[in-house]
Design a protein around this motif. Structure first.
Motif, PDB file in Angstrom:
ATOM      1  N   ARG A 347       0.821  -1.210   0.000  1.00  0.00           N
ATOM      2  CA  ARG A 347       0.000   0.000   0.000  1.00  0.00           C
ATOM      3  C   ARG A 347       0.855   1.259   0.000  1.00  0.00           C
ATOM      4  NH1 ARG A 347      -2.619   3.673   3.865  1.00  0.00           N
ATOM      5  NH2 ARG A 347      -4.775   4.075   3.237  1.00  0.00           N
ATOM      6  N   ASP A 348       2.011   1.210   0.709  1.00  0.00           N
ATOM      7  CA  ASP A 348       2.812   2.414   0.908  1.00  0.00           C
ATOM      8  C   ASP A 348       4.305   2.096   0.750  1.00  0.00           C
ATOM      9  OD1 ASP A 348       4.023   4.737   1.677  1.00  0.00           O
ATOM     10  OD2 ASP A 348       3.077   4.855   3.656  1.00  0.00           O
ATOM     11  N   PRO A 349       4.833   2.227  -0.465  1.00  0.00           N
ATOM     12  CA  PRO A 349       6.244   1.873  -0.703  1.00  0.00           C
ATOM     13  C   PRO A 349       7.241   2.755   0.056  1.00  0.00           C
ATOM     14  CG  PRO A 349       5.034   2.085  -2.783  1.00  0.00           C
ATOM     15  CD  PRO A 349       4.151   2.640  -1.697  1.00  0.00           C
ATOM     16  N   GLN A 350       6.761   3.851   0.643  1.00  0.00           N
ATOM     17  CA  GLN A 350       7.646   4.724   1.417  1.00  0.00           C
ATOM     18  C   GLN A 350       7.618   4.400   2.906  1.00  0.00           C
ATOM     19  OE1 GLN A 350       7.370   8.971   0.433  1.00  0.00           O
ATOM     20  NE2 GLN A 350       6.285   8.361  -1.419  1.00  0.00           N
ATOM     21  N   LEU A 351       6.728   3.509   3.297  1.00  0.00           N
ATOM     22  CA  LEU A 351       6.574   3.157   4.720  1.00  0.00           C
ATOM     23  C   LEU A 351       7.849   2.532   5.271  1.00  0.00           C
ATOM     24  CD1 LEU A 351       4.422   2.813   7.040  1.00  0.00           C
ATOM     25  CD2 LEU A 351       4.108   0.484   6.161  1.00  0.00           C
TER      26      LEU A 351
ATOM     27  N   VAL B 216      11.824  -2.210  -9.482  1.00  0.00           N
ATOM     28  CA  VAL B 216      12.039  -0.777  -9.237  1.00  0.00           C
ATOM     29  C   VAL B 216      13.426  -0.412  -9.768  1.00  0.00           C
ATOM     30  CG1 VAL B 216      10.547  -0.592  -7.209  1.00  0.00           C
ATOM     31  CG2 VAL B 216      12.963  -1.180  -6.892  1.00  0.00           C
ATOM     32  N   ALA B 217      13.557   0.823 -10.217  1.00  0.00           N
ATOM     33  CA  ALA B 217      14.838   1.299 -10.745  1.00  0.00           C
ATOM     34  C   ALA B 217      15.338   2.463  -9.900  1.00  0.00           C
ATOM     35  CB  ALA B 217      14.678   1.743 -12.193  1.00  0.00           C
ATOM     36  N   TYR B 218      16.569   2.350  -9.435  1.00  0.00           N
ATOM     37  CA  TYR B 218      17.222   3.472  -8.757  1.00  0.00           C
ATOM     38  C   TYR B 218      17.688   4.464  -9.813  1.00  0.00           C
ATOM     39  CZ  TYR B 218      17.137   0.985  -4.346  1.00  0.00           C
ATOM     40  OH  TYR B 218      16.704   0.365  -3.199  1.00  0.00           O
ATOM     41  N   PRO B 219      17.884   5.718  -9.443  1.00  0.00           N
ATOM     42  CA  PRO B 219      18.438   6.659 -10.409  1.00  0.00           C
ATOM     43  C   PRO B 219      19.808   6.166 -10.893  1.00  0.00           C
ATOM     44  CG  PRO B 219      18.393   7.606  -8.182  1.00  0.00           C
ATOM     45  CD  PRO B 219      17.606   6.346  -8.140  1.00  0.00           C
ATOM     46  N   VAL B 220      20.100   6.410 -12.165  1.00  0.00           N
ATOM     47  CA  VAL B 220      21.395   6.012 -12.733  1.00  0.00           C
ATOM     48  C   VAL B 220      22.489   6.850 -12.067  1.00  0.00           C
ATOM     49  CG1 VAL B 220      22.777   5.939 -14.849  1.00  0.00           C
ATOM     50  CG2 VAL B 220      20.338   5.326 -14.900  1.00  0.00           C
ATOM     51  N   VAL B 221      23.563   6.182 -11.663  1.00  0.00           N
ATOM     52  CA  VAL B 221      24.645   6.872 -10.950  1.00  0.00           C
ATOM     53  C   VAL B 221      25.905   6.925 -11.797  1.00  0.00           C
ATOM     54  CG1 VAL B 221      23.757   6.184  -8.695  1.00  0.00           C
ATOM     55  CG2 VAL B 221      25.461   4.729  -9.842  1.00  0.00           C
ATOM     56  N   ALA B 297      18.626   7.101  -0.381  1.00  0.00           N
ATOM     57  CA  ALA B 297      17.362   6.724  -1.014  1.00  0.00           C
ATOM     58  C   ALA B 297      16.318   6.416   0.052  1.00  0.00           C
ATOM     59  CB  ALA B 297      17.556   5.509  -1.923  1.00  0.00           C
ATOM     60  N   ILE B 298      15.065   6.464  -0.348  1.00  0.00           N
ATOM     61  CA  ILE B 298      13.987   6.143   0.589  1.00  0.00           C
ATOM     62  C   ILE B 298      14.132   4.704   1.064  1.00  0.00           C
ATOM     63  CG2 ILE B 298      11.487   5.868   0.809  1.00  0.00           C
ATOM     64  CD1 ILE B 298      11.221   8.256  -1.183  1.00  0.00           C
ATOM     65  N   THR B 299      14.422   3.792   0.135  1.00  0.00           N
ATOM     66  CA  THR B 299      14.665   2.391   0.487  1.00  0.00           C
ATOM     67  C   THR B 299      16.040   2.009  -0.043  1.00  0.00           C
ATOM     68  OG1 THR B 299      12.307   2.039   0.026  1.00  0.00           O
ATOM     69  CG2 THR B 299      13.645   0.072   0.422  1.00  0.00           C
ATOM     70  N   SER B 300      16.882   1.427   0.793  1.00  0.00           N
ATOM     71  CA  SER B 300      18.242   1.090   0.359  1.00  0.00           C
ATOM     72  C   SER B 300      18.221  -0.137  -0.549  1.00  0.00           C
ATOM     73  CB  SER B 300      19.133   0.814   1.565  1.00  0.00           C
ATOM     74  OG  SER B 300      18.910  -0.496   2.059  1.00  0.00           O
ATOM     75  N   GLN B 301      19.305  -0.318  -1.306  1.00  0.00           N
ATOM     76  CA  GLN B 301      19.428  -1.523  -2.139  1.00  0.00           C
ATOM     77  C   GLN B 301      19.376  -2.788  -1.292  1.00  0.00           C
ATOM     78  OE1 GLN B 301      23.166  -2.195  -4.103  1.00  0.00           O
ATOM     79  NE2 GLN B 301      24.419  -1.673  -2.326  1.00  0.00           N
ATOM     80  N   PRO B 317      12.468   3.479  -4.449  1.00  0.00           N
ATOM     81  CA  PRO B 317      13.913   3.635  -4.659  1.00  0.00           C
ATOM     82  C   PRO B 317      14.355   5.081  -4.869  1.00  0.00           C
ATOM     83  CG  PRO B 317      12.881   3.104  -6.741  1.00  0.00           C
ATOM     84  CD  PRO B 317      11.757   3.209  -5.712  1.00  0.00           C
ATOM     85  N   ARG B 318      13.439   6.017  -4.763  1.00  0.00           N
ATOM     86  CA  ARG B 318      13.805   7.397  -5.116  1.00  0.00           C
ATOM     87  C   ARG B 318      14.772   8.024  -4.102  1.00  0.00           C
ATOM     88  NH1 ARG B 318       8.155  10.162  -5.809  1.00  0.00           N
ATOM     89  NH2 ARG B 318       7.762   8.699  -4.110  1.00  0.00           N
TER      90      ARG B 318
END
Lengths: 396, 396
Positions: A347-351, B216-221, B297-301, B317-318
């Motif tokens: 529901r909330d990928p930022q959670l 999900v795709a992380y920004p290209v580094v 990132a909001i969620t780490s690798q 992944p943003r």
């Protein structure tokens, strides 16, 4: 490498999250845990299973540790003094920690420092409680917070607390009459009576202090309790007057310095209807009101606690988001949270979910969720929904 | 609770940081480590010390794990197939992982998918290398990336790689003549010849894919290497054309899907002088080019890798900051980094240090630092200073 070993007494979730914060710091973590199944024991490599109330166990454990710190406040003061006499740094030390262990000692010390507290007195029996209620001297503006003083009578209800051993509403009674005041005295331990403060909300001022005196203050948060248990924390506290926020931070820094606290200090506060702040409780360890910092601050309370007890320079405590909300996940009727957990992630990928690895029992804290963002309503809704869904009180 | 057990093969820093990310997720982590001193073995509760090349050891380890994943690509493909036949989910699976294990298989598959790569061919001896260099058909715009095709000659220098076992510049030679090309063939293993690409910089496209196909795709580094070892990563890659960035992300997502990757996939890329991107290497595990995500990132690798191998919904992944820089900390001449570490913390309270608990040896990766903020120059300076100070190449 000569990276140090931190000995953590107590295997609860605070130890678990401190270990998590210690991994990137490269420090070694050694745990004294009641059982191999404790929350932290599940995730730490070097675990000693033993009873922290036994001095020999503590001494054996402390060998090979560069510093000892705590997941809870229950280690007997005399044991801590014995460890210090053995040459083991204990942080926070016994002389500081006693103020978080004994509410009578804490109140007396804060009175001496001129830190505003609810009106209070050690009482010896129900008649004494009635006498306390009949006395004058509320903690009104400018008035003394301790005994004596003029003004209106305290009156019932009165809050009674055992001076040692209470937490999360345990060891606390709110009584409306002398007749109701019998229960707290049955255990034969000292009881503290306090006025029931007319507060508009609860706040917490979290600070971290290192042995050489560096200190950082986290933004003052609002803490909402349900049935005496912390439910929601909002960082920073919404609509808090800037001057009052500063006063709360300064108060917490003063307490940390004057009491010689090393590590994390949480100062739980009442914000009164007439615009004052009074100290409710002190905790000298990472605290539920600081869990938001794991995802919401540049440096979490756990990382800063580790840095402080090792006398490393402290990390920046400032928030990374405009708003961060923390909601505790309490156990519900279903022992298996995993499918609810999956739903919440979808529901909330930022959670940000933090589970403690504890068996689910109704009302037991088994985890917390953090959310952050620019819109407080949205941030709160997301955190509440996730926590409610995990508990089973929200089903859609 | 029925929270699953993730079995991690390999005790390096990637396993260590995956465990760190798994703690808040509440999952149980079981480690197969070469020694009890390995980076991850220091911080994990449930460690089996054993040899991953031994099938019986792997089978014993896999019992009680809900899924097996990896810190490295070195587990023999046939062992992974045997575990799968035993009914243990292996993620990424052997049919995907072989493309990260064998550069010959990888190149052939990417050719078949029409994914642009440097011109390449399996070569059998130095004369064959000379023949490769004399052949036409560069990987020019619109041209085929594999063998054949017209255009200019490949020419020397030629890059030679053992198809299996190389990493961090090991197993890679850049040769200027047939005479120099003898070394790689001495081990008697297959050798891949590749054109030396005229690149302006290296990029990495990191994606995470779950078994049911969410990705999900992380920004290209941008990834900067020194002596074949990753030194600095900047997220996102500065001044990268938006269309090229999108193309790189799509390429990585296509590879993940077509190869059936589960978990984190790093696609190392060359950005050529004439504005194209070519695939250099693939890694199917958390990757050095994704370490920035731990703080940026909001969620780490690492968290997303764990979520993927458990088929949990993936996290956002943003980026959380405009710029994040990662600089590796390499060992220097002094074995004790602790006092340098203290200095770095004092200089920059926002610095995020990640130490791996490894003994310091000159040139060895022993940690990394992350910095983030709005000003790229400042962010880079802070990360480089800290990493240099820890290594001992900066002393003020």
């Amino acid at each position: 490498m000569t990276f140090p070993v931190v000995g953590m007494v107590g295997g609860g979730q605070l130890a678990r999250m401190t270990h998590e914060a210690g991994i990137p710091l490269g420090i070694r973590f050694k745990l004294l845990s009641d059982t191999p199944q404790d929350s932290a024991a599940q995730v730490v490599s070097d675990v000693v299973v033993g009873d922290y109330r036994d001095l020999d166990t503590l001494r054996d454990f402390a060998r090979g540790c560069d510093v000892i710190t705590f997941d809870h406040e229950h280690v007997p003061t005399e044991h801590l003094r014995a460890l210090e006499a053995d040459g083991i740094p204990v942080r926070p030390g016994p002389e500081a920690l006693v103020h978080a262990q004994d509410k009578g000692v804490m109140r007396a010390r804060l009175d001496a420092l001129g830190i505003p507290c609810p009106r209070h007195r050690i009482v010896s029996d129900p008649a004494d409680v009635a006498a306390f209620a009949a006395e004058g001297g509320s903690s009104g503006p400018g008035g003394p917070s301790g005994e004596g003083g003029g003004g209106r009578r305290t009156g019932f209800p009165v809050v009674l607390k055992t001076v040692r051993g209470g937490y999360d509403g345990k060891g606390v009674w709110v009584v409306d009459s002398e007749a109701e005041a019998a229960e707290p005295f049955k255990a034969g331990v000292p009881v503290l009576a306090e006025e029931k403060v007319d507060f508009v909300r609860e706040l917490a001022a979290n600070v971290v202090r290192s042995p050489h005196g560096q200190a950082v203050a986290y933004p003052v948060v609002e803490s909402r309790q349900v049935n005496g248990v912390c439910d929601t924390v909002i960082a920073p506290a919404p609509d808090l007057d800037e001057e009052l926020a500063l006063k709360a931070e300064e108060m917490a820094l003063t307490i940390a310095q004057e009491l010689g606290v090393v590590g994390h200090l949480a100062v739980e506060l009442f914000q009164t209807r007439d615009g004052r702040i009074l100290v409710n409780e002190l905790a000298m360890r990472p605290h539920n009101s600081g869990h938001w910092s794991m995802d919401g601050a540049i440096t979490s309370q756990f990382a800063n606690h580790v840095r402080a007890v090792l006398d490393l320079p402290l990390g920046d405590p400032r928030p990374r988001a405009k708003w961060t909300a923390m909601v505790n996940v309490l156990g519900g009727d279903y022992p298996d949270m995993y499918s609810a957990y999956l739903h919440c992630m979808a529901r909330d990928p930022q959670l940000k979910i933090h589970m403690y690895g504890k068996d689910v029992k109704p009302g037991r804290k088994v985890g917390h969720v953090n959310t952050y963002g620019d819109d407080l309503d949205d941030v709160l809704e997301r955190a509440r929904h996730a926590a409610g869904y995990l508990r089973g009180t929200i089903t859609e």
